[in-house]
Design a protein around this motif. Sequence first.
Motif, short mmCIF file in Angstrom:
data_model
loop_
_atom_site.label_atom_id
_atom_site.label_comp_id
_atom_site.label_asym_id
_atom_site.label_seq_id
_atom_site.Cartn_x
_atom_site.Cartn_y
_atom_site.Cartn_z
N VAL A 1 0.26 4.65 5.22
CA VAL A 1 -0.13 3.58 6.15
C VAL A 1 0.58 3.78 7.47
O VAL A 1 1.82 3.90 7.51
CB VAL A 1 0.23 2.20 5.57
CG1 VAL A 1 -0.19 1.10 6.54
CG2 VAL A 1 -0.45 2.00 4.22
N LEU B 1 0.83 -1.21 0.00
CA LEU B 1 0.00 0.00 0.00
C LEU B 1 0.86 1.25 0.00
O LEU B 1 0.54 2.25 -0.67
CB LEU B 1 -0.94 0.00 1.21
CG LEU B 1 -2.37 -0.54 0.95
CD1 LEU B 1 -2.30 -2.04 0.67
CD2 LEU B 1 -3.28 -0.26 2.14
N LYS C 1 -7.42 -1.35 9.20
CA LYS C 1 -6.76 -2.66 9.22
C LYS C 1 -7.70 -3.70 9.81
O LYS C 1 -8.43 -3.43 10.77
CB LYS C 1 -5.47 -2.60 10.04
CG LYS C 1 -4.72 -3.92 10.13
CD LYS C 1 -3.44 -3.79 10.94
CE LYS C 1 -3.74 -3.63 12.42
NZ LYS C 1 -2.51 -3.71 13.25
N ALA D 1 -7.26 0.44 1.72
CA ALA D 1 -7.31 1.85 1.31
C ALA D 1 -8.43 2.04 0.29
O ALA D 1 -8.76 1.11 -0.45
CB ALA D 1 -5.97 2.27 0.69
N TYR E 1 -6.11 5.91 3.40
CA TYR E 1 -6.05 4.73 4.26
C TYR E 1 -7.37 4.56 5.00
O TYR E 1 -7.91 5.52 5.57
CB TYR E 1 -4.90 4.87 5.25
CG TYR E 1 -4.71 3.65 6.14
CD1 TYR E 1 -4.20 2.47 5.61
CD2 TYR E 1 -5.02 3.71 7.50
CE1 TYR E 1 -4.00 1.36 6.42
CE2 TYR E 1 -4.82 2.60 8.31
CZ TYR E 1 -4.32 1.42 7.77
OH TYR E 1 -4.13 0.32 8.57
N ILE F 1 -0.08 5.19 -0.49
CA ILE F 1 -0.99 5.28 0.65
C ILE F 1 -0.19 5.53 1.92
O ILE F 1 0.83 4.89 2.17
CB ILE F 1 -1.82 3.99 0.79
CG1 ILE F 1 -2.52 3.64 -0.53
CG2 ILE F 1 -2.82 4.12 1.93
CD1 ILE F 1 -3.47 4.70 -1.02
N HIS G 1 -4.26 -4.50 5.30
CA HIS G 1 -4.48 -3.06 5.34
C HIS G 1 -5.32 -2.68 4.14
O HIS G 1 -5.17 -3.24 3.05
CB HIS G 1 -3.14 -2.32 5.33
CG HIS G 1 -2.31 -2.59 6.54
ND1 HIS G 1 -2.33 -1.79 7.65
CD2 HIS G 1 -1.44 -3.61 6.83
CE1 HIS G 1 -1.50 -2.27 8.57
NE2 HIS G 1 -0.94 -3.38 8.08
#
Length: 728
Positions: free
Chosen positions: A509, A502, A530, A522, A527, A507, A520
């Motif tokens: 994260v 990601l 999780k 998005a 984001y 992203i 995870h």
Amino acid sequence: MIEGMRCGSCAIAVEALLKKQPGVTDAAVNFAADVAMICWDKDKPRLASLQQAVARLGYRLHDSVDPDRSQHQADMARKLLQRRLAVAVVFGMWSMMPALLLYLAPLGAVEPGMLWPLAVASGLFAVPVLAYSGSHFYRVGWRTLIAGAPGLDSLIFLAVFAAAMISVWQLASGNHHVYFDAAVMLITFQLVARLLDTTVRRRASEIVRRYLQEVPDEVTLKTPDGTLETCAARDIQTGDRIVLRAGEQVALDGQVIHGQGQADLSMLTGEHLPQPLKPGAELLAGCQLVEGEVELAITAGIGQRRIDSLSRSISALLSRKTTLQRLTDRIARILLPVILVAAAIATCLALFQGAPVPEAAARGLAVMIISCPCALSLAIPLVITMGHAHMVNHGIVLRDPAAMEAAAEVGAVIFDKTGTLTTGTPTVSSVAPKAPWHNNTLLQLARTILGESSHPVAQGLWAQGSEQLPGTTGGTWESIPGAGTRWVRGADTALAGRAEWLREQGINVPVTEDTGMNIHIAHNGQYAGKVSFEESLRPEAGPTVRTLIHQGYAVYLLSGDTRNACLKLAERLGIPGKHVLSGYSPEAKQRFVETLEKQVNAVFVGDGLNDGLALAGARLGIAVGSAAPATGEAAAVYLTESIAAVPATLQLAQRARKLMHQNLFWAISYNTLVIPLAVMGWIQPVIAAIAMSLSSLCVLLNSLRIQNKIPGTVAEDSENITPSVATA
């Protein structure tokens, strides 16, 4: 491989003969696996010489194990035993009826004039049993005598011959004291024992067959000009290249040359999560490609694969003789010369005392009849036969009678993890959404993204509230092997996968611990949160482990999975961290079990093909209901429902072993007591036949105790099972 063996006595004869051959220092022949293992010092013995020697006994020696040939021989032997048993039961029943009237004659049940005709009738009905049903015992008994290794068949041959000869002699003399019923009973019970032996013990060839059935027969070959064609796996050579697509199982061992993907290695390693594949990675036969497409260079063909090595190793482990097997063989070898010497002494003593020759011979024959090995030969099979049906009623299938013996003094229980204690499909343990997302909406988004994925994590998502959280339909999916999945529908783009992937997609994260059991998510470049997973414990796993620990057993967790995954599961079950072994290959599992058993007798409980070696090598191997077919065959005990029956299995097996030893003790004590009495002439042949029957009856009644009630639940087991060894 030995072809033509029908029982353990056949193996004894072949083993004794092989040990006498020039250059052979030791030999071990196992009937169950049709395998002969030969040791030598310097020069390897010529196979042709060994084959010629074995052929003199009526068997054939091959230099390789052929599961198909072995299975064919087992089927033929079983059918022959069934025919012989059918004849023995039908004609034996009619032979026993007049014999019973003869035993009741002193009570006035039969007119004196009918005694001799009844004796003749008993003999006539016994002829098919003696001539056909018992013929195998005579041949094998004679062969073992020639080989210098008399065993149980030699004793049976001697006892039947003695009973028949004295009966014929009595009829010729006009007497009605015959013992055809003793010979018929001995042959019938032995046929039942041999049929059970053939059905239960001969598993090695089936194990090899089932292991090899777990892999496909065909592969997609990539020719030098780049075209693809389907070929039989047996035609592929080392160095050839094959193509493997998502969802396909590999038939041969190979190394990844091109492509990437994720492979399910649980068949051989037990790891619950698919592992990433890159060029240079090894992929073994039996493993499955979950995602991606790879090109493999074959490193091992048919017969040389790791799965072939595993099946051969299991076959060899199952060829070991148990303590009770060796003990019974030794007793039988000792008992035969003792009977012969005792009969000769009885005859000579009678002649010395001035008895007529017929009376002296009758005394010698009485010794042979009263020392008939019925009780000895039935000591083990009766317990197994009666216990087997009782165990089945409790969901316990006995595949190896040696399990009865193996359960004694067990102090440790070793569990495989994936599939045995867990379901193999992870469940959602926690959801961490980032605003404006909520738990349900994040889960729904995750399920939408992974809607086309076959990854175990995706299966866990769909199992989580499948009715409340319907997935969104439509859109396109793109799976990136070992990284994650991209879902696109119109202007919406969503990602689900590893944190590193990601971040590569731009992203932001948050930095969190990534154990491999979370994804995870998005959405449109932002984001979303999780989702964490944990392995699903089987409902019975906790109570079963706690019961065993409460009773003092040392419980171990042995797995091919990661250390972190194993420790988390062990903590939930109450298994101490020092008893957690992770990252173990099938061979390493077997070595650990072997090492542990030098300290304490152990039970191994598993379900996967990667557990086959440990199951076969453990003192007691137990496979559970979800076990692969080959794993179930490798185990001594198969639990049809769940591991909840493990405590009850241990208790019942311990009880059975105790009864076996009691039966053996009675059989030996009986012969020790009655042979001297018969030598002194204090026991007549008719009393000898009754005493012999009573001895077998005592063994039968004691064996019936195996059917006493056993615990049926984990709760009951926790109150009733007491192991012989408290701790490891």
